[in-house]
Design a protein around this motif. Structure first.
Motif, short mmCIF file in Angstrom:
data_model
loop_
_atom_site.label_atom_id
_atom_site.label_comp_id
_atom_site.label_asym_id
_atom_site.label_seq_id
_atom_site.Cartn_x
_atom_site.Cartn_y
_atom_site.Cartn_z
N VAL A 1 0.82 -1.21 0.00
CA VAL A 1 0.00 0.00 0.00
C VAL A 1 0.86 1.26 0.00
N SER A 2 2.17 1.12 -0.12
CA SER A 2 3.04 2.29 -0.15
C SER A 2 3.08 2.89 -1.54
N SER A 3 3.75 4.03 -1.68
CA SER A 3 3.85 4.71 -2.97
C SER A 3 5.06 4.25 -3.77
N GLN A 4 5.81 3.28 -3.26
CA GLN A 4 6.99 2.79 -3.96
C GLN A 4 7.08 1.27 -3.84
N ALA A 5 7.90 0.66 -4.67
CA ALA A 5 8.08 -0.78 -4.63
C ALA A 5 8.74 -1.19 -3.32
N GLN A 6 8.35 -2.38 -2.82
CA GLN A 6 8.94 -2.91 -1.59
C GLN A 6 9.20 -4.41 -1.80
N THR A 7 10.15 -4.95 -1.03
CA THR A 7 10.52 -6.35 -1.19
C THR A 7 10.32 -7.09 0.13
N TYR A 8 9.48 -8.13 0.07
CA TYR A 8 9.17 -8.93 1.26
C TYR A 8 9.01 -10.39 0.85
N ALA A 9 9.13 -11.27 1.85
CA ALA A 9 8.76 -12.68 1.69
C ALA A 9 7.71 -13.02 2.73
N PRO A 10 6.72 -13.85 2.40
CA PRO A 10 5.78 -14.34 3.42
C PRO A 10 6.46 -15.41 4.28
N TRP A 11 6.08 -15.44 5.55
CA TRP A 11 6.76 -16.30 6.52
C TRP A 11 5.70 -16.93 7.42
N GLN A 12 5.54 -18.23 7.32
CA GLN A 12 4.51 -18.94 8.08
C GLN A 12 5.16 -19.65 9.27
N GLN B 1 9.13 -20.30 4.45
CA GLN B 1 9.08 -18.97 3.85
C GLN B 1 8.88 -19.06 2.35
N GLY B 2 8.17 -18.06 1.83
CA GLY B 2 7.96 -17.96 0.39
C GLY B 2 9.01 -17.08 -0.25
N PRO B 3 8.86 -16.80 -1.55
CA PRO B 3 9.89 -16.06 -2.28
C PRO B 3 9.98 -14.60 -1.84
N TYR B 4 11.21 -14.12 -1.79
CA TYR B 4 11.51 -12.72 -1.47
C TYR B 4 11.27 -11.93 -2.75
N THR B 5 10.14 -11.21 -2.78
CA THR B 5 9.61 -10.65 -4.02
C THR B 5 9.50 -9.14 -3.94
N THR B 6 9.92 -8.47 -5.01
CA THR B 6 9.71 -7.02 -5.11
C THR B 6 8.29 -6.79 -5.61
N ILE B 7 7.52 -6.04 -4.82
CA ILE B 7 6.10 -5.81 -5.08
C ILE B 7 5.92 -4.34 -5.46
N ALA B 8 5.41 -4.08 -6.63
CA ALA B 8 5.21 -2.71 -7.08
C ALA B 8 4.17 -2.01 -6.20
N SER B 9 4.21 -0.69 -6.20
CA SER B 9 3.21 0.09 -5.47
C SER B 9 1.81 -0.29 -5.94
N GLY B 10 0.93 -0.62 -4.99
CA GLY B 10 -0.44 -0.98 -5.32
C GLY B 10 -0.62 -2.41 -5.80
N ALA B 11 0.47 -3.17 -5.88
CA ALA B 11 0.39 -4.55 -6.35
C ALA B 11 0.41 -5.52 -5.18
N GLN B 12 0.34 -6.81 -5.49
CA GLN B 12 0.31 -7.83 -4.45
C GLN B 12 0.99 -9.10 -4.94
N THR B 13 1.34 -9.97 -3.99
CA THR B 13 1.91 -11.27 -4.32
C THR B 13 1.31 -12.31 -3.38
N SER B 14 1.03 -13.51 -3.89
CA SER B 14 0.38 -14.56 -3.11
C SER B 14 1.25 -15.82 -3.07
N TRP B 15 1.04 -16.60 -2.02
CA TRP B 15 1.83 -17.82 -1.77
C TRP B 15 0.96 -18.80 -0.99
N ALA B 16 0.94 -20.06 -1.41
CA ALA B 16 0.07 -21.05 -0.79
C ALA B 16 0.87 -22.21 -0.21
N VAL B 17 0.45 -22.68 0.96
CA VAL B 17 1.04 -23.83 1.63
C VAL B 17 -0.08 -24.80 1.97
#
Length: 269
Positions: free
Chosen positions: A107-118, A220-236
């Motif tokens: 939801v930020s105004s710039q790209a960010q990089t995160y991985a999901p972590w269960q 953990q899922g992939p460490y992904t760069t997510i564009a502003s306003g975009a999303q990434t999904s990961w299933a286990v």
């Protein structure tokens, strides 16, 4: 609390943190629902982004229900101002258990990089995973090994502090065996380049308290760069099955690893 049912399986989710408090087969819960930090939660990696404690918006504050029925549940968090993201969690019935899908919304105004972590807490037992390369140098959890199969057998009497193992190049599964049940997580395998910094594709953490023992079974899922306003999904996929009568002795690490891999292959078909 929101409850999902799937034949003899049950999943109970607390809206506080969207935390799974029960994953049971025939009434036997495999999760540590009374631990110091109970149940199963979702964070983002690397932990370096937020240190400790986890951001409340993701881990403990209320989630909103987007959709709910007997076999599916969709939740969304409030905006996490610390990370400028919103988490969505979806739970759906599959054979032998449930699929847990995490979506990170930037939801930020710039790209960010995160991985999901269960992170799922269990009461102890034997935790197994496959890794072609073994524990990373930042690991301090005592592991047993046969070939490329690794075992942690929980005994808090042997611990003086919380300890952890990090590993990559997995087999796409991690399993915990306790009280006659096998809890398996099946997930998409990662290339090492896609793992978050200072983290592992699979991780096991052991808490050192004898009065409040638990083990964290983590993926953990992939460490992904997510564009502003975009999303990434990961299933286990979460599966829970009784230990078969012909299952190898739990100390026969390589044989257990082979048996678990065969279960994963069979259930996946």
């Amino acid at each position: 609390m929101k409850n999902l049912t799937n034949e003899q399986y049950k999943l109970s989710v607390d809206l506080a943190g969207g935390r799974v408090m029960e994953f049971s087969l025939a009434g036997k819960n495999h999760l540590a629902d009374a631990a110091l930090f109970p149940g199963s939660t979702i964070w983002t990696a690397p932990q370096l982004d937020w240190d400790w404690p986890p951001p409340p918006a993701l881990d403990s504050e209320p989630y909103s229900v987007v959709h709910s029925d007997e076999q599916t549940l969709e939740l969304t968090s409030a905006v996490c101002s610390q990370l400028n993201i919103r988490l969505a969690k979806a739970f759906s019935a599959i054979p032998h258990g449930f699929r847990v899908t995490t979506t990170i919304n930037n939801v930020s105004s710039q790209a960010q990089t995160y991985a999901p972590w269960q992170v799922s807490r269990v009461l102890g037992g034997h935790t197994y995973f496959y890794s072609a390369t073994g524990p990373l140098p930042n690991s301090n959890l005592p592991m047993q090994r046969e070939g490329n199969v690794f075992l942690y057998e929980h005994n808090p009497k042997l611990l003086t502090e919380g300890v952890k193992c990090f590993a990559n190049n997995s087999g796409g599964w991690i399993a915990n065996i306790f009280a006659g049940q096998i809890f398996i997580k099946r997930f998409p395998k990662l290339d090492e380049a896609d793992v978050a910094p200072s983290e592992g594709e699979v991780e096991v953490y052991a808490f050192d308290s004898e009065s409040n023992p638990y083990v964290e079974v983590e993926v953990q899922g992939p460490y992904t760069t997510i564009a502003s306003g975009a999303q990434t999904s990961w299933a286990v996929d979460w599966w829970l099955i009784p230990v078969p009568d012909d299952f190898p002795p739990l100390g026969a690490i390589a044989e257990v690893g082979q048996a678990l891999a065969q279960i994963v292959q069979g259930v996946s078909k």
